[in-house]
Structures are given as structure tokens and as C-alpha cells.
Design a protein around this motif. Sequence first.
Motif, PDB file in Angstrom:
ATOM      1  N   THR A 125       0.858  -1.170   0.000  1.00 45.62           N
ATOM      2  CA  THR A 125       0.000   0.000   0.000  1.00 45.62           C
ATOM      3  C   THR A 125       0.900   1.227   0.000  1.00 45.62           C
ATOM      4  OG1 THR A 125      -0.082   0.144   2.404  1.00 45.62           O
ATOM      5  CG2 THR A 125      -1.748  -1.242   1.330  1.00 45.62           C
ATOM      6  N   SER A 126       0.328   2.397  -0.200  1.00 42.31           N
ATOM      7  CA  SER A 126       1.159   3.603  -0.191  1.00 42.31           C
ATOM      8  C   SER A 126       1.763   3.860   1.181  1.00 42.31           C
ATOM      9  CB  SER A 126       0.347   4.815  -0.661  1.00 42.31           C
ATOM     10  OG  SER A 126      -0.862   4.925   0.047  1.00 42.31           O
ATOM     11  N   SER A 127       1.104   3.374   2.238  1.00 36.32           N
ATOM     12  CA  SER A 127       1.644   3.585   3.589  1.00 36.32           C
ATOM     13  C   SER A 127       2.647   2.520   4.002  1.00 36.32           C
ATOM     14  CB  SER A 127       0.497   3.637   4.615  1.00 36.32           C
ATOM     15  OG  SER A 127      -0.239   2.430   4.600  1.00 36.32           O
ATOM     16  N   SER A 128       2.560   1.325   3.417  1.00 34.14           N
ATOM     17  CA  SER A 128       3.441   0.220   3.851  1.00 34.14           C
ATOM     18  C   SER A 128       4.633  -0.008   2.924  1.00 34.14           C
ATOM     19  CB  SER A 128       2.641  -1.084   3.948  1.00 34.14           C
ATOM     20  OG  SER A 128       2.238  -1.531   2.655  1.00 34.14           O
ATOM     21  N   ALA A 129       4.634   0.608   1.753  1.00 32.36           N
ATOM     22  CA  ALA A 129       5.611   0.263   0.713  1.00 32.36           C
ATOM     23  C   ALA A 129       7.053   0.427   1.155  1.00 32.36           C
ATOM     24  CB  ALA A 129       5.346   1.105  -0.534  1.00 32.36           C
ATOM     25  N   VAL A 130       7.381   1.559   1.770  1.00 34.75           N
ATOM     26  CA  VAL A 130       8.776   1.815   2.151  1.00 34.75           C
ATOM     27  C   VAL A 130       9.245   0.788   3.164  1.00 34.75           C
ATOM     28  CG1 VAL A 130      10.322   3.443   3.314  1.00 34.75           C
ATOM     29  CG2 VAL A 130       8.713   4.272   1.583  1.00 34.75           C
ATOM     30  N   ASN A 131       8.416   0.503   4.146  1.00 39.25           N
ATOM     31  CA  ASN A 131       8.817  -0.466   5.161  1.00 39.25           C
ATOM     32  C   ASN A 131       8.968  -1.868   4.585  1.00 39.25           C
ATOM     33  OD1 ASN A 131       9.430  -0.921   7.990  1.00 39.25           O
ATOM     34  ND2 ASN A 131       7.556  -2.132   8.037  1.00 39.25           N
ATOM     35  N   ILE A 132       8.086  -2.237   3.665  1.00 38.97           N
ATOM     36  CA  ILE A 132       8.173  -3.561   3.047  1.00 38.97           C
ATOM     37  C   ILE A 132       9.458  -3.688   2.232  1.00 38.97           C
ATOM     38  CG2 ILE A 132       7.163  -4.982   1.202  1.00 38.97           C
ATOM     39  CD1 ILE A 132       4.406  -4.206   2.323  1.00 38.97           C
ATOM     40  N   ILE A 133       9.775  -2.678   1.452  1.00 41.65           N
ATOM     41  CA  ILE A 133      10.963  -2.772   0.599  1.00 41.65           C
ATOM     42  C   ILE A 133      12.243  -2.744   1.436  1.00 41.65           C
ATOM     43  CG2 ILE A 133      12.242  -1.570  -1.242  1.00 41.65           C
ATOM     44  CD1 ILE A 133       9.516  -1.042  -2.539  1.00 41.65           C
ATOM     45  N   LYS A 134      12.194  -2.125   2.616  1.00 45.33           N
ATOM     46  CA  LYS A 134      13.336  -2.224   3.541  1.00 45.33           C
ATOM     47  C   LYS A 134      13.629  -3.680   3.889  1.00 45.33           C
ATOM     48  CE  LYS A 134      13.016   2.134   6.130  1.00 45.33           C
ATOM     49  NZ  LYS A 134      12.623   2.722   7.441  1.00 45.33           N
ATOM     50  N   ASN A 135      12.595  -4.493   3.906  1.00 45.49           N
ATOM     51  CA  ASN A 135      12.720  -5.892   4.306  1.00 45.49           C
ATOM     52  C   ASN A 135      12.927  -6.842   3.132  1.00 45.49           C
ATOM     53  OD1 ASN A 135      12.426  -5.267   7.036  1.00 45.49           O
ATOM     54  ND2 ASN A 135      10.200  -5.353   6.927  1.00 45.49           N
ATOM     55  N   ILE A 136      13.132  -6.294   1.950  1.00 44.92           N
ATOM     56  CA  ILE A 136      13.447  -7.108   0.766  1.00 44.92           C
ATOM     57  C   ILE A 136      14.946  -6.992   0.500  1.00 44.92           C
ATOM     58  CG2 ILE A 136      13.123  -7.347  -1.729  1.00 44.92           C
ATOM     59  CD1 ILE A 136      10.279  -6.313  -1.377  1.00 44.92           C
ATOM     60  N   PRO A 137      15.701  -8.085   0.601  1.00 41.03           N
ATOM     61  CA  PRO A 137      17.153  -7.995   0.443  1.00 41.03           C
ATOM     62  C   PRO A 137      17.616  -7.788  -0.995  1.00 41.03           C
ATOM     63  CG  PRO A 137      16.501 -10.284   0.781  1.00 41.03           C
ATOM     64  CD  PRO A 137      15.257  -9.453   0.973  1.00 41.03           C
TER      65      PRO A 137
END
Length: 304
Positions: A125-137
Motif C-alpha cells: 500500500t502507499s503507507s506500507s511500501a517503504v517499510n516492506i521494501i526495507k525488508n526485501i534484500p
Amino acid sequence: MNLIEEINKLKREKNALILAHYYQSDEVQDIADYVGDSYYLSKVAMSSPADTIVFCGVKFMAESAKILSPNKKIIFPNPDAGCPMADMASADKLKDFKEEHPNAVVVCYINSNTDVKSLCDVCVTSSSAVNIIKNIPNEEIIFLPDKNLGEYIAEQFPDKKFYLWDGYCITHKKVKAQHVQAIKEIKPKAEILVHPECEREIRELADFLGSTGEIIDYSITSPSEEFIVVTESGVLHEMKKKSPDKEFYVPGTTMTCINMKKTNLEDIYLSLRDNINEINIDEDIRIKAYKSLENMHILSQRRD
């Protein structure tokens, strides 16, 4: 006939729940049991004991609810309410794009159709995207369908390589910097609240940049009494409810999504009365799409 009374009667008879996105018309938001963004509403649908969910939004939202709640009847009151941005990404073209970038993780905005979600590794989502991509190696990311949101996210990760789909929200694309600046000249104390689906020239004007829900929350807690709201105008209904003593302005007539405004009370009444416009999804595709939504939940959890 009083449509509101008839809708409420049908809701009780059919154990139905009405969900409305923030961008729906005022009358639809007022009849809804819950109002929110698309993912929040899908979670409400999943946890609700209701047998029937009436989802007032655009098609990909109702589909997301069906992906998460396959055993419930999901009714979509106006089948003509599509999302042009979601339709800009096709499954066939995505398959080709993935072959061009075989090492990339495929991240799709939740504003995408089910067949596209089924080909992706994770939704955001627009609110979760940055945090999710932080967790993608992985160092390479395919992001679709919204180029503007993807560009905003990519700015947070200079060490990653982003391949952005050339899609956009037709409503957020309409607004230009001069539209916002014209209001700012008249209301110099107003804070500018911007959704990241807007183009860079608009994002650079923002005092606050965030999702629809984050924009609402910010307007509640900010000491400012005036706001220029640069997202779909339907959100003002909720903002005025939460902060009746504050003033909200949108850039002219540019911020209205015609698709979000297609659903009306008669659509809700008829779809409930006649049990029509039910969302159905091929089970194989649903399971694959579910995985991308499941990964959204997993990867959104903060890691130490």
C-alpha cells in the motif's frame, strides 16, 4: 421509497456489511458501516461475521476483498467502476517485463488487478511500501503500476535498482503545481498535504506526504487550521467529520475520480435486493494473488 431505509432493511435480512472507500460520494460514505482505504476495508471484510459484503469502491478493491475472503459473497454495486491505473498493467506485458529483469523482485501496488497480483511477489500500500521494501534484500525491484509512487519509493532506496512501470492515476496526474500554488497564495498559512501518487513537482510542494489515511490522521493532529488537500476530493468528507473546525481546500475541480463517484445508493439497493454483481475469481489465480497479499503482511512487520 426511502432508499436508506430499504438498504438498511436488506442489510439486516441478508446479514450484509457495506464498505466504502474514502473517495466515494458523501451519501455512500454515510450509508457504509466502515469507511477507509482499500486494504483496511478488505481486512474488515475478512474479519466480519457478515455473509455478504457490499464493497463500494473500484473493481480491484472488491477483488482484493474476494481474494482474502473467498467464502463470502462480495457484491460490487457498480461494475462500471474500474481503475484506469490498474488497467494500465496487463498480465501478458508483466510476464515479458519479468523476463527482461529476471533478478528483480516484483512489487505491485495494491491498486492492481487480480491477474497482475497473481504474478507478483508482494503487494504494497502507499503507507506500507517503504517499510516492506526495507525488508526485501534483493537489489533489483520491479514496481507497478504507478510510476509516481514507485519514483517516490525509489528515492528512499538509492542503493536499489528500480524498474518502474509507466502507469499513473489519472486523477492525481491532472493536478499541476500552479493549481496548488494558486491556493497557497490566497491561503499562505495552509499546509499542503499530498498523496505520493502525484507527480514529483507536486510532491516537492508538500508539507506532508502520505497515504489517504495518513493524510487524514495528520490533519487531525496538526496544529494548523487550514489545509490544501492534494488527493481525491472525497476524502474531505471524512476530514471535515474528524476536524469540523478546520478548513480544507482542493486544487480546483481536478481532484475528482469519476470512477469512484459512479456508485450511488440505488446501485447499492439493487445489488442487495437482486443479489447481482457478485465478484467471482478463478481459484488458481486467487491463490497466487493471495500469496502476494500474504507477503505484504509478512514483510510489513518491522525487523530488528
